[in-house]
Design an enzyme around this catalytic site. Structure first.
Site, PDB file in Angstrom:
ATOM      1  N   ASP A   1      77.102  53.541  -4.352  1.00 27.90           N
ATOM      2  CA  ASP A   1      76.448  53.289  -3.426  1.00 27.90           C
ATOM      3  C   ASP A   1      76.939  53.203  -2.269  1.00 27.90           C
ATOM      4  O   ASP A   1      76.486  53.015  -0.664  1.00 27.90           O
ATOM      5  CB  ASP A   1      74.815  53.271  -3.788  1.00 27.90           C
ATOM      6  CG  ASP A   1      74.293  53.751  -4.392  1.00 27.90           C
ATOM      7  OD1 ASP A   1      74.932  54.590  -5.644  1.00 27.90           O
ATOM      8  OD2 ASP A   1      73.060  54.731  -4.751  1.00 27.90           O
TER       9      ASP A   1
ATOM     10  N   LYS B   1      73.620  48.198 -13.629  1.00 28.11           N
ATOM     11  CA  LYS B   1      72.608  48.675 -14.093  1.00 28.11           C
ATOM     12  C   LYS B   1      73.087  48.694 -15.724  1.00 28.11           C
ATOM     13  O   LYS B   1      72.153  48.549 -16.688  1.00 28.11           O
ATOM     14  CB  LYS B   1      72.827  50.353 -14.521  1.00 28.11           C
ATOM     15  CG  LYS B   1      71.547  51.133 -13.609  1.00 28.11           C
ATOM     16  CD  LYS B   1      70.998  52.414 -14.394  1.00 28.11           C
ATOM     17  CE  LYS B   1      71.833  53.304 -13.109  1.00 28.11           C
ATOM     18  NZ  LYS B   1      71.303  54.540 -13.530  1.00 28.11           N
TER      19      LYS B   1
HETATM   20  P1  ADP Z   1      74.648  57.621 -13.029  1.00 28.84           P
HETATM   21  O1  ADP Z   1      75.424  56.760 -14.240  1.00 28.84           O
HETATM   22  O2  ADP Z   1      75.697  58.202 -12.441  1.00 28.84           O
HETATM   23  O3  ADP Z   1      73.254  56.152 -12.627  1.00 28.84           O
HETATM   24  P2  ADP Z   1      73.322  58.969 -15.203  1.00 28.84           P
HETATM   25  O4  ADP Z   1      74.589  59.289 -15.870  1.00 28.84           O
HETATM   26  O5  ADP Z   1      72.909  57.920 -16.236  1.00 28.84           O
HETATM   27  O6  ADP Z   1      73.989  58.210 -13.882  1.00 28.84           O
HETATM   28  O7  ADP Z   1      72.135  60.164 -15.275  1.00 28.84           O
HETATM   29  C1  ADP Z   1      71.101  60.307 -14.621  1.00 28.84           C
HETATM   30  C2  ADP Z   1      69.518  59.993 -15.383  1.00 28.84           C
HETATM   31  O8  ADP Z   1      70.336  61.667 -15.141  1.00 28.84           O
HETATM   32  C3  ADP Z   1      69.845  60.012 -16.550  1.00 28.84           C
HETATM   33  O9  ADP Z   1      68.628  59.801 -17.700  1.00 28.84           O
HETATM   34  C4  ADP Z   1      70.351  61.343 -17.379  1.00 28.84           C
HETATM   35  O10 ADP Z   1      70.329  61.585 -18.922  1.00 28.84           O
HETATM   36  C5  ADP Z   1      70.353  62.315 -15.993  1.00 28.84           C
HETATM   37  N1  ADP Z   1      71.270  63.838 -16.559  1.00 28.84           N
HETATM   38  C6  ADP Z   1      72.866  62.964 -15.950  1.00 28.84           C
HETATM   39  N2  ADP Z   1      73.497  64.221 -16.382  1.00 28.84           N
HETATM   40  C7  ADP Z   1      72.229  65.157 -16.737  1.00 28.84           C
HETATM   41  C8  ADP Z   1      72.223  67.365 -16.473  1.00 28.84           C
HETATM   42  N3  ADP Z   1      73.502  67.307 -16.814  1.00 28.84           N
HETATM   43  N4  ADP Z   1      71.214  67.200 -17.308  1.00 28.84           N
HETATM   44  C9  ADP Z   1      70.539  66.898 -17.252  1.00 28.84           C
HETATM   45  N5  ADP Z   1      69.524  66.139 -17.163  1.00 28.84           N
HETATM   46  C10 ADP Z   1      71.044  65.060 -16.823  1.00 28.84           C
HETATM   47 MG    MG Z   2      74.963  55.017 -15.024  1.00 28.91          MG
END
Ligand code: ADP
Ligand code: MG
Ligand code: SF4
Length: 270
Positions: free
Chosen positions: A124, A40
């Site tokens: 995953d 990503k």
């Molecule tokens: P990953 O890197 O594991 O794929 P992300 O950090 O990109 O996940 O987070 C996925 C989504 O969840 C994002 O849109 C982010 O804004 C939201 N998100 C992550 N942690 C929180 C939190 N503590 N509260 C609200 N939204 C969150």
């Molecule tokens: Mg990520």
């Protein structure tokens, strides 16, 4: 000594948000390198202010790029790298990690005096490619991000299997709350089952998406907020952590049994 941390977890669970915010926290004191190992390629977006070119995309144009073509300096001079991934539907998703790590080594990036290096790794699939940060000992300690949801814990258990196989050190589980009932307790009992513990509980907060829209971390956008303090505290706990275990993951049957047990204990009531 450089502190070398890998953060694993299911896609969308909140890894990048956590990695970027703890990196922002460390940057107030330390020299930090963040390596996004998720196809990503958005780990460093909130640190740099926009997406940076990935190692794989740079290598397509130039087989011998210079360091400044793959390492970008973001918030508080944090060094940012994104391994990148293949076009959807083509090629190997883990290759980006392997290629990126080889290039960074060739360029001597790991010889720079970093105090903290953080890897953000998709968990995953715990295949050969995504295991590289651990297998090649680029990272010394692992943290798993999960919510209390079944699929996220299922992925966490699989990651624990990978960690055990590689005889790596698990520093703890980070509970990133999705907002389900008794979530922290569910994650705590899972951590206990696999011989680990919860090192931080991150509440859901509107400040996360609000900062994300502006391509900033919560620490940059809302430095005095409670949520920023939560990330600072997690960063501190990880930095000072000396409590590591090789996890004992659950078998598929044990995992199913664990969920039944939770239900019997009155958790998971919707
Ligand atoms: P990953 O890197 O594991 O794929 P992300 O950090 O990109 O996940 O987070 C996925 C989504 O969840 C994002 O849109 C982010 O804004 C939201 N998100 C992550 N942690 C929180 C939190 N503590 N509260 C609200 N939204 C969150
Ligand atoms: Mg990520
Ligand atoms: Fe690539 Fe992983 Fe698939 Fe192997 S299992 S081809 S490393 S994505």
């Amino acid at each position: 000594m450089t502190k070398k941390i890998a953060i694993y977890g299911k896609g969308g669970i909140g890894k990048s948000t956590i990695v970027a915010n703890i990196a922002a926290s460390y940057s107030q004191e330390y020299n930090v390198l963040v390596i996004g190992c998720d196809p990503k390629a958005d780990t460093t977006r909130t640190l740099y202010g926009s997406r940076i070119p990935t190692v794989l995309s740079v290598l397509k144009e130039n087989k011998e790029p210079r360091t400044e073509e793959v390492v970008y300096h973001g918030y508080n001079n944090i060094s940012c790298v994104e391994s990148g991934g293949p076009e959807p539907g083509v090629g190997c998703a883990g290759r980006g990690v392997i290629v990126a790590m080889n290039l960074l080594e060739r360029l001597g990036v790991f010889k720079e005096p970093f105090d903290v290096i953080i890897y953000d790794v998709l968990g995953d699939v715990v295949c050969g490619g995504f295991a590289v940060p651990l297998r090649e000992e680029f990272a010394d300690e692992v943290y798993i991000v999960t919510s209390g949801e079944y699929m996220s814990l299922y992925a966490a258990n699989n990651i624990a299997k990978g960690i055990k196989k590689l005889n790596s050190k698990l520093g703890g589980i980070i509970c990133n709350c999705k907002g389900i009932k008794d979530e922290a307790q569910i994650v705590e009992s899972f951590a206990e089952k696999i011989g680990s513990r919860v090192i931080g509980v991150i509440p859901r907060s509107e400040l996360v998406p609000e900062s994300e829209i502006e391509a900033m971390t919560v620490i940059e956008k809302f430095p005095d907020s409670k949520q920023a303090m939560v990330y600072h505290e997690l960063a501190r706990r990880i930095y000072e952590n000396k409590d590591f275990t090789v996890p004992e993951p659950l078998t598929t049957d044990e995992f199913e049994g664990f969920f039944k047990e939770l239900k019997n204990m009155g958790f998971l009531e919707f």
